[in-house]
Design an enzyme around this catalytic site. Sequence first.
Site, PDB file in Angstrom:
ATOM      1  N   LYS A  40       2.325   0.933   6.355  1.00  0.00           N
ATOM      2  CA  LYS A  40       2.256   2.300   6.893  1.00  0.00           C
ATOM      3  C   LYS A  40       0.829   2.814   6.762  1.00  0.00           C
ATOM      4  O   LYS A  40       0.330   3.007   5.666  1.00  0.00           O
ATOM      5  CB  LYS A  40       3.220   3.213   6.136  1.00  0.00           C
ATOM      6  CG  LYS A  40       3.214   4.654   6.635  1.00  0.00           C
ATOM      7  CD  LYS A  40       4.036   5.553   5.739  1.00  0.00           C
ATOM      8  CE  LYS A  40       3.477   5.657   4.352  1.00  0.00           C
ATOM      9  NZ  LYS A  40       2.126   6.273   4.317  1.00  0.00           N
TER      10      LYS A  40
ATOM     11  N   GLY B 239       0.827  -1.205   0.000  1.00  0.00           N
ATOM     12  CA  GLY B 239       0.000   0.000   0.000  1.00  0.00           C
ATOM     13  C   GLY B 239       0.855   1.245   0.000  1.00  0.00           C
ATOM     14  O   GLY B 239       0.452   2.285   0.524  1.00  0.00           O
TER      15      GLY B 239
ATOM     16  N   ASP C  78       1.146  -1.878  -4.712  1.00  0.00           N
ATOM     17  CA  ASP C  78      -0.147  -1.219  -4.539  1.00  0.00           C
ATOM     18  C   ASP C  78      -1.070  -1.696  -5.646  1.00  0.00           C
ATOM     19  O   ASP C  78      -0.655  -2.482  -6.513  1.00  0.00           O
ATOM     20  CB  ASP C  78       0.002   0.307  -4.540  1.00  0.00           C
ATOM     21  CG  ASP C  78      -1.012   0.979  -3.599  1.00  0.00           C
ATOM     22  OD1 ASP C  78      -2.205   0.619  -3.670  1.00  0.00           O
ATOM     23  OD2 ASP C  78      -0.604   1.854  -2.811  1.00  0.00           O
TER      24      ASP C  78
ATOM     25  N   HIS D 260      -5.326   0.491  10.087  1.00  0.00           N
ATOM     26  CA  HIS D 260      -6.425   1.205  10.742  1.00  0.00           C
ATOM     27  C   HIS D 260      -7.631   1.378   9.814  1.00  0.00           C
ATOM     28  O   HIS D 260      -8.726   1.724  10.267  1.00  0.00           O
ATOM     29  CB  HIS D 260      -5.971   2.572  11.270  1.00  0.00           C
ATOM     30  CG  HIS D 260      -5.645   3.579  10.213  1.00  0.00           C
ATOM     31  ND1 HIS D 260      -4.386   4.120  10.057  1.00  0.00           N
ATOM     32  CD2 HIS D 260      -6.412   4.185   9.269  1.00  0.00           C
ATOM     33  CE1 HIS D 260      -4.398   4.995   9.070  1.00  0.00           C
ATOM     34  NE2 HIS D 260      -5.628   5.052   8.573  1.00  0.00           N
TER      35      HIS D 260
ATOM     36  N   ASP E 138      -2.521  -7.221  -4.814  1.00  0.00           N
ATOM     37  CA  ASP E 138      -3.628  -7.111  -3.875  1.00  0.00           C
ATOM     38  C   ASP E 138      -3.200  -7.783  -2.576  1.00  0.00           C
ATOM     39  O   ASP E 138      -2.948  -8.994  -2.541  1.00  0.00           O
ATOM     40  CB  ASP E 138      -4.870  -7.798  -4.451  1.00  0.00           C
ATOM     41  CG  ASP E 138      -6.080  -7.701  -3.542  1.00  0.00           C
ATOM     42  OD1 ASP E 138      -5.923  -7.338  -2.358  1.00  0.00           O
ATOM     43  OD2 ASP E 138      -7.201  -8.006  -4.002  1.00  0.00           O
ATOM     44  N   MET E 139      -3.096  -7.027  -1.506  1.00  0.00           N
ATOM     45  CA  MET E 139      -2.595  -7.570  -0.244  1.00  0.00           C
ATOM     46  C   MET E 139      -3.499  -8.645   0.336  1.00  0.00           C
ATOM     47  O   MET E 139      -3.063  -9.426   1.200  1.00  0.00           O
ATOM     48  CB  MET E 139      -2.418  -6.441   0.782  1.00  0.00           C
ATOM     49  CG  MET E 139      -3.681  -5.714   1.164  1.00  0.00           C
ATOM     50  SD  MET E 139      -3.311  -4.277   2.206  1.00  0.00           S
ATOM     51  CE  MET E 139      -4.958  -3.560   2.369  1.00  0.00           C
TER      52      MET E 139
END
Length: 368
Positions: free
Chosen positions: A267, A208, A231, A271, A253-254
Amino acid sequence: MALIHGSEEVISHEEDMVGAFALLYHHVFSYIKPMALKCAVELGIPDAIHRRGGAATLADIAADTGVHASRLTDLRCLMRLLTTSGMFAATAASDGGEPAAATSTVYTLTAASGLVVGPRGLSTVVRFAAGPVAVSPFFDMHAWLRAAPAAARSLFELAHGRSRWDAANADNDTMNAHSFVESQLLIEAVLRDHAGVFRGLGSLVDVGGGHGAVAKAIAAAFPDIKCTVMDLPHVVADAPVSDDGNLHLVAGDMFQSIPPADAVLLKYVLHCWGDDDCVRILRNCREAIPAREAGGKVIITELVLGSSASPRDANVAEAEDMHSLFLMCISGVGREEREWRAIFSDAGFGDYKITPVLGPISVIEVYP
């Protein structure tokens, strides 16, 4: 003794009553502080003081920022609040022992106001966070808390009819600039004061990582680390930087997989996601890295509410809680250490280390 109107509670000391009213008024009028700071930033007051060598009188500030001569009293009122609240410092000059006129007071930058000076400063953060798009959703917070989950995904969406990340948002340029500058400040702080986080690594993938600004800074500081930025395809396609030496860009794609590396950097990623999604992401990270003995780890930069890693003063504690409430507004999640610990355990990690690095933001090193 004094009785609070409409209450059975009795306040037995006059000082308690004074303190209670002061605290109530501090909360009621606290919105004026960010408005005052935003005004100072829009006028260019921090930069004006900086250009004069870090010190300026009220007349100097007015002359340099275009404040009308008839508004000096109002400008003094603005500077008084920003001085009392710690954004600026003030020294009342005098000659021969007589108090100086208010217009002769010399205003100087503090460490906090120094953060908004110059093109690389955090003035974009102030403009966004104290702007109407970011502030207005909080007027509807009571309605949001009463609404069924299907009514809107976030408080921001309830107020504006679209998510914070919708490309149609008129303030996206400001938000992107805010994110870029804040990321630069964060990585500079880590590289300056906590460079050991990256020592000994042979490779790192920034998941990302956007257009690669953070990875580029890491690659410059540690030329022996092969840095990869992963990303989504449309983000990588628009990146202004290209593969260069030890910096490479890949689309991915994570939630599917992450390229193998000694360490994975996340980073301000987790959240944005609920606990189950965080576990999925971290399990993919664990698959991508070697064992701890071989240097494998995940490096996370996030808010850690009430972190026990270091004593926190009242300003940091309040900043944590305000940041957490802002994350709630945009459908993010602020987490305490125990909540992070549970996520790490569910994802199969055995240990972690928290290091506060920038206000309420910490680096969390998570080990398999």
